[in-house]
Write an enzyme that holds these catalytic residues in place. Structure first.
Site, PDB file in Angstrom:
ATOM      1  N   TYR A 123       0.868  -1.081   0.055  1.00 38.64           N
ATOM      2  CA  TYR A 123      -0.079   0.076   0.081  1.00 38.64           C
ATOM      3  C   TYR A 123       0.768   1.350  -0.075  1.00 38.64           C
ATOM      4  O   TYR A 123       2.072   1.180   0.815  1.00 38.64           O
ATOM      5  CB  TYR A 123      -0.878  -0.073   1.225  1.00 38.64           C
ATOM      6  CG  TYR A 123      -1.828   1.108   1.463  1.00 38.64           C
ATOM      7  CD1 TYR A 123      -2.717   1.313   0.371  1.00 38.64           C
ATOM      8  CD2 TYR A 123      -1.712   2.059   2.327  1.00 38.64           C
ATOM      9  CE1 TYR A 123      -3.789   2.260   0.516  1.00 38.64           C
ATOM     10  CE2 TYR A 123      -2.653   3.061   2.477  1.00 38.64           C
ATOM     11  CZ  TYR A 123      -3.541   3.220   1.494  1.00 38.64           C
ATOM     12  OH  TYR A 123      -4.482   4.417   1.693  1.00 38.64           O
ATOM     13  N   LYS A 224     -11.703  -0.858   4.900  1.00 35.45           N
ATOM     14  CA  LYS A 224     -12.091  -1.662   3.327  1.00 35.45           C
ATOM     15  C   LYS A 224     -13.103  -2.550   3.437  1.00 35.45           C
ATOM     16  O   LYS A 224     -14.023  -2.314   4.098  1.00 35.45           O
ATOM     17  CB  LYS A 224     -10.719  -2.067   2.884  1.00 35.45           C
ATOM     18  CG  LYS A 224      -9.485  -1.120   2.901  1.00 35.45           C
ATOM     19  CD  LYS A 224      -9.820   0.185   1.942  1.00 35.45           C
ATOM     20  CE  LYS A 224      -8.286   1.106   2.242  1.00 35.45           C
ATOM     21  NZ  LYS A 224      -7.520   0.930   2.161  1.00 35.45           N
TER      22      LYS A 224
HETATM   23  C1  LIG Z   1      -6.156   1.163   2.716  1.00 28.04           C
HETATM   24  C2  LIG Z   1      -4.989   0.387   3.295  1.00 28.04           C
HETATM   25  C3  LIG Z   1      -4.371   0.642   4.440  1.00 28.04           C
HETATM   26  C4  LIG Z   1      -4.306   2.014   4.980  1.00 28.04           C
HETATM   27  O1  LIG Z   1      -5.761   1.797   5.825  1.00 28.04           O
HETATM   28  P1  LIG Z   1      -6.573   3.058   6.327  1.00 28.04           P
HETATM   29  O2  LIG Z   1      -7.609   2.661   6.906  1.00 28.04           O
HETATM   30  O3  LIG Z   1      -6.859   4.172   4.769  1.00 28.04           O
HETATM   31  O4  LIG Z   1      -5.609   3.983   7.057  1.00 28.04           O
HETATM   32  C5  LIG Z   1      -3.217  -0.412   4.577  1.00 28.04           C
HETATM   33  N1  LIG Z   1      -2.808  -1.412   3.935  1.00 28.04           N
HETATM   34  C6  LIG Z   1      -3.729  -1.707   2.877  1.00 28.04           C
HETATM   35  C7  LIG Z   1      -3.257  -2.794   2.132  1.00 28.04           C
HETATM   36  C8  LIG Z   1      -4.704  -0.976   2.414  1.00 28.04           C
HETATM   37  O5  LIG Z   1      -5.554  -1.221   1.228  1.00 28.04           O
END
Ligand SMILES: *Cc1c(COP(=O)(O)O)cnc(C)c1O
Length: 374
Positions: A123, A224
């Protein structure tokens, strides 16, 4: 509300002759022989204890009870308990975002002078944490190709304390060689952290012994798929070792990575439909991948469930033959064609997130991964 339901505090005030009635905070909890089916939201920042001895007992863990919301609150505990169960973990923490969860693992284990090896496909914001933040704290970082187990193992050295990988990388959807990475970390005494956001506990459970030794930490952006409605920003991290789990709680509380009760409540609500959303979303992703692969102007489709995926065999083994909910594809024609496509896809929000109840479109080069080189 009937007289019956009035709290002691208010009733004792009833004799006052002046007609100004200030409202007392305590009380007015309607009596009920039955309990709510849905978890109540508990926004209280503070919890009043009966006396100093009880408070001592709470802080020393002899009796259970909340004290101050940054240190813990009911909605956090309810959500953590459910995610622990899904991940086969114990004592996981909820954090205010997925990045706070990544940061909590870093803060829990790393010291100045340590070395960290991370997958080169992560990410975007995680990569920025490794590139811009950890070196300032005296932690040296090496990136290694997670799809090449030997290359990853070769990057481990004296002083390597932690490794960080994503099983399915964002946005390239390559599959890490978890068996080789897990074995190499185990052999060298390196702690292994897995960001399980893309895989979710349906496809992969880092703390279970799988194709290789179990990982030491699992991390999620709850924002997510788990919360699933694009209305919550939260994270989760858990450790296999109880001592490491206690460290996670300590840094979460001390660095103030604490989640809000309302967000925890929404995420808990999201979890109740997670299985159904995941299955439908995965079926849609598989169909969409096949459809895109047949279109002129689509240069490449990356979907772990398709036979033409570069890591298809490993995906079949690690993910139990399932392809997940994410599809990446490359358009011929560069930025102009990308913009044309985004305008044409009128009903699909162009939004830098994933795991929503509806399909969303992302363009990592201009959003999640914009801070990185070509
Ligand atoms: C979105 C995401 C993050 C960060 O998460 P947030 O809730 O946006 O801080 C970390 N790792 C992955 C793989 C992500 O898709």
């Amino acid at each position: 509300m009937s007289e019956d339901h009035r709290s002691e505090d208010h009733r004792s005030d009833d004799h006052r002759s002046d007609n100004h009635r200030s409202v007392v905070r305590r009380g007015l909890r309607p009596r009920s022989a039955s309990a709510p089916v849905v978890s109540p939201i508990s926004p209280s920042v503070v919890y009043a204890s009966p006396d100093a001895d009880t408070l001592d007992a709470q802080y020393e863990g002899r009796v259970e009870g909340w004290t101050y919301a940054r240190e813990g609150h009911p909605n956090w505990a309810i959500l953590a308990d459910k995610l622990d169960w899904m991940e086969g973990a114990g004592g996981g923490v909820i954090t205010a975002s997925g990045m706070a969860a990544v940061g909590a693992v870093m803060k829990a284990v790393l010291r100045s002078g340590d070395h960290l090896v991370a997958g080169s496909q992560l990410y975007g914001r995680s990569l920025r944490m490794l590139r811009d933040e950890l070196p300032r704290m005296g932690v040296e970082v090496t990136l290694a190709d997670p799809t090449d187990g030997a290359a990853f193992a070769g990057a481990l050295r004296q002083g390597t304390r932690l490794a960080l990988v994503e099983v399915v990388s964002n946005p390239t959807l390559r599959i890490a060689d978890m068996a080789a990475i897990g074995a190499a970390c185990r052999a060298r005494g390196v702690l292994l952290a897995v960001d399980n956001t893309f895989t979710t506990p349906v496809l992969y459970r880092p703390l279970d012994p799988g194709v290789g030794p179990p990982a030491d930490f699992t991390i999620h952006s709850v924002t997510k798929m788990l919360a699933g409605h694009s209305d919550v920003t939260l994270g989760y991290a858990a450790a296999r070792d109880p001592g490491q789990a206690a460290r996670l709680t300590e840094v979460t509380v001390t660095w103030g990575l604490t989640p809000s009760p309302f967000d925890c409540w929404l995420a808990e609500r999201g979890l109740h439909t997670f299985d159904l959303r995941f299955e439908r979303s995965q079926a849609n992703a598989a169909a969409l991948a096949d459809h895109l692969a047949g279109l002129a102007g689509v240069e490449a489709v990356l979907y772990p469930g398709r036979a033409d995926h570069p890591d298809h065999a490993r995906a079949a083994q690690l993910l139990g033959g399932r392809g997940g909910t994410m599809v990446s594809f490359r358009l011929a024609g560069g930025r102009a064609e990308v913009n044309r496509f985004l305008h044409a896809a009128r009903h699909i929000p162009f939004a830098p997130t994933l795991g929503d109840v509806g399909t969303t479109l992302s363009h990592p080069a201009s959003s999640s991964h914009r801070g990185l080189s070509e």
